[in-house]
Design a protein around this motif. Structure first.
Motif, PDB file in Angstrom:
ATOM      1  N   PHE A   1     -52.518   9.726 -12.433  1.00  0.00           N
ATOM      2  CA  PHE A   1     -52.467  10.996 -12.879  1.00  0.00           C
ATOM      3  C   PHE A   1     -51.148  11.970 -12.849  1.00  0.00           C
ATOM      4  CE2 PHE A   1     -56.448  10.133 -14.572  1.00  0.00           C
ATOM      5  CZ  PHE A   1     -56.613  10.576 -15.980  1.00  0.00           C
ATOM      6  N   GLN A   2     -50.730  11.812 -11.447  1.00  0.00           N
ATOM      7  CA  GLN A   2     -49.691  12.556 -11.165  1.00  0.00           C
ATOM      8  C   GLN A   2     -48.613  11.991 -11.812  1.00  0.00           C
ATOM      9  OE1 GLN A   2     -48.998  12.456  -6.775  1.00  0.00           O
ATOM     10  NE2 GLN A   2     -47.537  14.340  -6.756  1.00  0.00           N
ATOM     11  N   LEU A   3     -48.530  10.888 -12.313  1.00  0.00           N
ATOM     12  CA  LEU A   3     -47.219  10.255 -13.026  1.00  0.00           C
ATOM     13  C   LEU A   3     -47.333  10.576 -14.336  1.00  0.00           C
ATOM     14  CD1 LEU A   3     -44.447   8.672 -12.695  1.00  0.00           C
ATOM     15  CD2 LEU A   3     -46.045   6.701 -12.935  1.00  0.00           C
ATOM     16  N   SER A   4     -48.655  10.780 -15.023  1.00  0.00           N
ATOM     17  CA  SER A   4     -48.811  10.927 -16.296  1.00  0.00           C
ATOM     18  C   SER A   4     -48.715  12.285 -16.842  1.00  0.00           C
ATOM     19  CB  SER A   4     -50.287  10.461 -16.828  1.00  0.00           C
ATOM     20  OG  SER A   4     -50.429   9.079 -16.515  1.00  0.00           O
ATOM     21  N   THR A   5     -47.307  12.778 -17.037  1.00  0.00           N
ATOM     22  CA  THR A   5     -47.165  13.938 -17.864  1.00  0.00           C
ATOM     23  C   THR A   5     -47.272  14.096 -19.115  1.00  0.00           C
ATOM     24  OG1 THR A   5     -44.800  13.378 -17.683  1.00  0.00           O
ATOM     25  CG2 THR A   5     -45.502  14.391 -15.641  1.00  0.00           C
ATOM     26  N   ASP A   6     -47.309  15.153 -19.553  1.00  0.00           N
ATOM     27  CA  ASP A   6     -47.414  15.398 -21.101  1.00  0.00           C
ATOM     28  C   ASP A   6     -46.166  14.610 -21.816  1.00  0.00           C
ATOM     29  OD1 ASP A   6     -49.518  16.943 -20.821  1.00  0.00           O
ATOM     30  OD2 ASP A   6     -48.625  18.832 -21.173  1.00  0.00           O
ATOM     31  N   SER A   7     -45.153  14.762 -21.312  1.00  0.00           N
ATOM     32  CA  SER A   7     -43.961  14.307 -21.903  1.00  0.00           C
ATOM     33  C   SER A   7     -43.923  12.650 -21.584  1.00  0.00           C
ATOM     34  CB  SER A   7     -42.702  14.587 -21.017  1.00  0.00           C
ATOM     35  OG  SER A   7     -42.357  16.028 -21.404  1.00  0.00           O
ATOM     36  N   LEU A   8     -44.441  12.103 -20.442  1.00  0.00           N
ATOM     37  CA  LEU A   8     -44.580  10.516 -20.475  1.00  0.00           C
ATOM     38  C   LEU A   8     -45.545   9.899 -21.488  1.00  0.00           C
ATOM     39  CD1 LEU A   8     -44.044   7.957 -18.879  1.00  0.00           C
ATOM     40  CD2 LEU A   8     -46.082   8.595 -17.460  1.00  0.00           C
ATOM     41  N   ILE A   9     -46.794  10.687 -21.574  1.00  0.00           N
ATOM     42  CA  ILE A   9     -47.718  10.194 -22.490  1.00  0.00           C
ATOM     43  C   ILE A   9     -47.243  10.238 -23.901  1.00  0.00           C
ATOM     44  CG2 ILE A   9     -50.003  10.829 -23.622  1.00  0.00           C
ATOM     45  CD1 ILE A   9     -50.862  11.995 -20.769  1.00  0.00           C
TER      46      ILE A   9
END
Length: 640
Positions: free
Chosen positions: A520-528
């Motif tokens: 989840f540390q990698l799953s930012t709003d922009s990435l999603i």
């Protein structure tokens, strides 16, 4: 109780982008479950006898490979878990350095210039498997080895974010091969080869590290000394064998102090490029013509090593890690060589009681579940400490990986612990799963020539289905969230701490419940949001049936929707010709049979109305919509 699927649902800002696709001409039953039914799903047979069905096989492969394919599912059903593992343990490894040499060597090879894209092409060759681009008769099928190597690359981190490493893809390929070749070997051997790798020496400053010289105000660099302990060895705090922290007066107990790191820094001195000389120790560097010294372990130089005998300049006391049973109390005797001192230091770390639970838990997290039970960690830790053979080997990674994958919690945890078991799929692994499941190949591209002074270079992408290339898909998997929507590439993390910390807790429900969710540390709003758009492009646009643009130099990696066309409908589509066979196949292939009744009905309601009235490609339209809805769903995002 916490349901990780629900947490994902609440954290997806891009879900609104799918609303236009989800029509509901048939009402969904009010009692349609949001969870799959566990009835008859918990295996009764001995683990070694499984898998008992295609769904169990697909779930095992989701943990042990870069994504299930129908062929692999059938093979595992035929072989059984243990025979499949034995086969993978002995399968020839895919070499990333061999791929680099094929690309860069003169005729009869390609004689191209190499870059970071070369490593990504070779990595996808290993991850996707299949025919070798140089010789299609050679089939790459070392899925487990490559998957474990990727897990190790997220523990023993180097990165092409380092400017010097970025210039030498052969050095990175050589480092990755080191992980591949040791994936089923011994962790002590791996630790030594990592330590002496020029790539690691550059990344964490051990290469060229020299003994103290107070007249020049020189002191040994502490970077590698700190990270080999904190990240590659013992961790920050003392652990029990089950991975839980030991406490003193309610506080965690540090595994080392600053003085010990300083001592390790003095041990890790006197190593440099293999072709360096003692006279040129301070000035030698990488070979910018061939890069060959990036492919050879660092060499020792005694004149620049602190062996504890120079009272005027060097640290005398070398107190390393201290723990019960440690050799010589953990104190390194004076008068050693660079080689002997290194051996003592690595043994000192490797024999520390923290290493088995610290490394075992991280491997469980990378392959199976973010929050393994203490009992699960302890069972794997015991195998790390003693592989059960007559020789009682410590650090046998082959035995550790088998213990992780065949543990009862790995096989049945989704039913025994439905609210806490599982892990968020990494963006890069979602991509490899999608491509493997959908028969992806490289499509289009041409042989083209560019001026690259002092030479003219021809690049070869025409008729190369197994040379995985293309900016949008393969090459674009980098640290940027834009374009590929992946923001992750092999050996490309921003720091030695990987793309995410194994202890990361997202704010909110998971933190309140004491659960970690590293990815989840990698799953930012922009990435999603960008990943949703990127998935839509792959599901709807990129296909082997597309005609090629004659001006497309490199081509791209595309899927084969046609392989599933027969499953999408028998007649002319529409509600009278439902796509149930397609969804059943995708439920197994992508979700290991864990699709909830609610999700199943939503997707059927969306794709069943599509018919021949919508065009001759109506079956492919059904496939594309099903793929998009599955790939972006919270239920798929969490690997259970």
């Amino acid at each position: 109780m916490i349901n990780m699927n629900a947490v994902v649902r609440r954290s997806l800002p891009g879900v609104a982008l799918l609303s236009a696709l989800v029509a509901t001409p048939v009402a969904i039953a009010a009692d349609a479950a949001h969870q799959p039914s566990p009835m008859f799903s918990h295996g009764m047979e001995d683990l070694n006898a499984g898998p008992s069905n295609a769904n169990d096989a697909a779930r095992f492969l989701a943990q042990a490979t870069f994504g299930p394919t129908d062929a692999d599912i059938n093979s595992l059903l035929s072989m059984g878990y243990q025979n499949w593992l034995n086969d993978q343990f002995t399968t020839a490894p895919t070499s990333h350095l061999d791929y680099y040499r094929w690309v860069t060597n003169p005729a009869p090879d390609l004689d191209e210039n190499a870059g970071s894209t070369t490593l990504r092409e070779s990595w996808f060759l290993g991850a996707l498997g299949g025919p070798d681009p140089k010789n299609n008769l050679i089939i790459h099928r070392d899925q487990l080895r490559q998957r474990v190597a990727f897990a190790l690359s997220e523990i023993l981190v180097v990165s092409d974010q380092n400017a010097l490493l970025a210039q030498f893809p052969n050095g990175l390929a050589s480092y990755y091969d080191l992980l591949v070749n040791n994936a089923f070997g011994n962790y002590r051997t791996l630790l030594e080869q990592v330590t002496l790798s020029p790539a690691m020496g550059v990344y964490l400053n051990m290469l060229g590290n020299r003994r103290a010289d107070l007249s020049l105000n020189l002191h040994p660099d502490e970077n590698y000394a700190r990270e080999i302990n904190q990240l590659f060895g013992v961790g920050l705090y003392l652990l029990n064998d089950d991975g839980t922290q030991q406490l003193s007066s309610g506080q965690p107990i540090p595994t080392y102090n600053q003085a010990q790191i300083t001592a390790f820094a003095h041990v890790f001195t006197g190593w440099n490029w293999s072709d360096c000389t003692s006279a040129g120790f301070s000035t030698c560097g990488p070979d910018y013509n061939t890069g060959l010294n990036f492919q050879t372990p660092m060499a020792p130089f005694a004149a620049y090593h602190d062996n504890g005998t120079n009272a005027g300049n060097d640290l005398i006391s070398k107190q390393l890690l201290s723990y019960p049973g440690v050799v010589n109390g953990g104190v390194l005797a004076a008068g050693g060589t660079p080689q002997s001192d290194l051996q003592f230091a690595l043994d000192n770390i490797f024999r520390h009681p923290n290493v088995p639970p610290f490394i075992s838990k991280q491997l469980i997290q990378r392959l199976v579940t973010s929050n393994p039970s203490p009992a699960y960690v302890q069972r794997v830790t015991q195998v790390f400490k003693d592989d059960g053979s007559a020789s009682h080997v410590r650090g046998n990674l082959r035995a550790v990986i088998q213990a992780i994958l065949l543990d009862k919690e790995a096989r049945y945890g989704q039913w025994d612990q439905p609210d806490t078991f599982g892990k968020l799929r990494e963006p890069l692994l979602r991509l490899t799963h999608f491509w493997r499941a959908m028969g992806a190949t490289h499509h289009c591209g041409r042989n083209y020539t560019v001026d690259s002074p002092p030479n003219t270079v021809t690049y070869h992408y025409l008729n190369q289905p197994y040379r995985y290339a293309g900016y949008v898909t393969a090459w674009g998997t980098a640290d940027s969230v834009y374009g590929s929507g992946v923001a992750q590439a092999p050996l490309n993390s921003f720091s030695v701490f990987n793309f995410f910390l194994p202890s990361y807790k997202p704010p909110g429900e998971l933190t309140a419940a004491g659960l970690v969710a590293p990815e989840f540390q990698l799953s930012t709003d922009s990435l999603i949001a960008n990943a949703t758009n990127s998935t839509a492009g792959k599901a709807f646009g990129l296909d082997v049936s597309q005609p090629c643009d004659p001006d497309d130099d490199n081509g791209d990696v595309v899927i084969n929707r046609g392989q599933d066309a027969a499953l999408a409908g028998n007649a002319n589509g529409g509600p009278a010709d439902p796509a149930t066979r397609l969804l059943d196949a995708y439920n197994t292939r992508f979700m290991s049979g864990q699709m909830s009744p609610y999700m199943r009905q939503v997707i059927l309601n969306t794709i069943n109305p599509i018919s021949s009235a919508d065009g001759a490609d109506w079956r492919l339209q059904r496939i594309s919509r099903a793929l998009l809805l599955i790939q972006t769903s919270p239920e798929y995002m969490i690997q259970k």
